[in-house]
Scaffold this motif. Structure first.
Motif: not given
Length: 502
Positions: A309, A325, A164
């Motif tokens: 994230a 994400l 992410s």
């Protein structure tokens, strides 16, 4: 029986003898039927129908019942779209410990319950392959974005928080220099990104992986509690510009790995806004605090970020892996940055809305259905239940801190603001000797010795680490929802037992 022996025995078995090997895919025992060639394998449903039947009540405020009620919410097409005529593909099935995801405390699942834990795990690159899971991911991401404070945006579930973070760096670079997708590094000037010295190591790994180099990561000072200092961020940006580099991203942290610190997001966002920089917040550890009305102030300003994230598999204990994400962007940046328009998957003349073919948003093609874990947990626990998980972790960490203060030989590194409780155990031989010149050196050896003893004994396992000039100390992360006050008492008692002769 070891594999080589089993294989040799199989090779020597006459063809006329019936095989004694167990059925590796006992579909009949699981209540699943193999399909015959020509039979109908799925019921096609358009997105509005699935949204109404499956997703409208996805996120109740209160627990919606036991696991059977959760499964009753999943219609047959979730399963049937993953199977092909004449066979039940083993690659489409995976054991998911759903009971441990949805119940608190988690249960040990006996083998007799395995059949109800087997669910399909299809790829999700196009809507026609996994229609429910495509829409489920969309709805779960929408809910997470709302908790951040965004009414719109984009996102994707990634294979871990490190990916992410790397995606965020790549997106920020692409947004500023879109030519780099085709022309590579030769399209770029020297770039600079900024993060604190308490950041997760994936930021530097990501810079190396993306070809920026670790030298492009400018390390910003943190205060004594591990929080990024905005004034030093401003100074580092000015220094990078003076050296000919182009700043493009700041990565702040909400919940640092060791101290559990939350960077001051409002002040950092002001700096980013002034310089026109992408603000990424690595909230992999601390993001779930947004579920708590009591503690969400720790992430004040996160709504000003460009990307976030968030790992529900951390504080919420959703099954590993479950990492999102989230993006504020509404321009389809994910697909423009990562997409390759493979014509054998992403045809533009399909009979449904091809915007639902989300596979081109990510680097890999096949992905696990990570959104399902969080969706099931939300259905079973409800929003109030998830909030209780977070609040309980904070309360238990506070209990540990107060009990630790009452005992001789325990010393806090600092008062925690999160559930990372960092402390030293000072053994009898070192108590009252802090002024000795070799005190820090001797204290640093205590945690490794106690760690070895507890692991060999099999009683518990706690992490330790040095930090700056601080000697090795223990870091107890209070996150498991099954933990109790009795467990905290045991931890302290066990450290005293293990270290009484030191």
């Amino acid at each position: 029986m070891p594999w080589p022996d089993a294989l040799s025995q199989r090779a020597s078995t006459p063809a006329s003898e019936p095989s004694q090997e167990p059925d590796l895919y006992p579909t009949k025992d699981l209540g699943l039927q193999e399909t015959d060639p020509g039979s109908r394998i799925g019921e096609w449903c358009l997105p509005p129908l699935f949204r109404r039947s499956l997703l409208a009540e996805s996120f109740p405020s209160y627990a919606s019942g036991f696991l059977s009620q959760t499964f009753s919410c999943i219609p047959a097409p979730v399963f049937s779209h993953s199977f092909f005529p004449g066979s039940l593909s083993a690659s489409q099935l995976s054991l998911q410990p759903l009971l441990s995801l949805t119940l608190s405390p988690p249960l040990r699942v006996p083998p007799s319950l395995f059949p109800i834990l087997i669910i399909p795990s299809p790829g999700r690159y196009t809507y026609e392959i996994a229609p429910v899971f495509v829409l489920m991911e969309e709805e779960v991401l929408k809910k997470l974005r709302a908790l951040v404070g965004w009414s719109s945006g984009d996102g994707v579930f990634c294979p871990g928080g490190s990916i992410s973070n790397i995606y965020a760096v790549n997106l920020a670079r692409y947004q500023r220099y879109p030519d780099c997708k085709q022309r590579g590094l030769r399209a770029l000037p020297p770039l600079a990104l900024f993060t604190s010295k308490e950041c997760h190591y994936s930021i530097k790994k990501g810079a190396a992986f993306l070809g920026l180099g670790t030298d492009s990561v400018r390390v910003v000072e943190a205060d004594e509690r591990g929080k990024m200092i905005p004034e030093d961020l401003e100074r580092q940006i000015s220094l990078a510009k003076a050296e000919g580099a182009v700043p493009f991203l700041v990565s702040a942290t909400s919940g640092t790995t060791v101290l559990g610190a939350f960077d001051p997001l409002e002040a950092i966002a002001d700096v980013c806004q002034h310089h026109g920089l992408w603000l990424h917040v690595d909230a992999a550890w601390g993001g779930s605090v947004l579920l708590s009305q009591t503690h969400r102030h720790l992430l004040a300003g996160i709504q000003r970020a460009d990307s976030v994230a968030w790992n529900p598999h951390k504080l919420l204990s959703t099954g590993l892996q479950c990492s999102a994400l989230l993006l504020r962007d509404t321009s389809n940046l994910l697909k423009r940055c990562h997409g390759s328009q493979a014509s054998y998957l992403f045809q533009q003349d399909k009979f449904y809305d091809v915007a639902l073919d989300t596979g081109d948003k990510v680097v890999q093609c096949g992905r696990r259905v990570d959104c399902l874990k969080l969706w099931l947990m939300w259905k079973a626990q409800g929003g109030q239940g998830l909030q209780r998980r977070v609040d309980q972790a904070f309360a238990l960490a506070r209990y540990l801190v107060e009990e630790l203060k009452k005992r001789e030989g325990f010393e806090l590194v600092m008062e925690p603001e999160f559930v990372n409780v960092c402390f030293w155990f000072v053994p009898p031989s070192l108590r009252g000797k802090k002024e000795s010149p070799d005190y820090s050196e001797r204290l640093s050896k205590v945690a490794p010795i106690l760690k070895e003893r507890m692991v060999r004994k099999g009683s518990m396992m706690i992490g330790y680490q040095p930090h700056g000039t601080r000697s090795n100390f223990f870091r107890m992360v209070v996150a498991n929802p099954a933990l109790t006050r009795a467990d905290m008492d045991f931890l302290l008692n066990e450290l005293e037992r293990l270290g009484q002769d030191l």
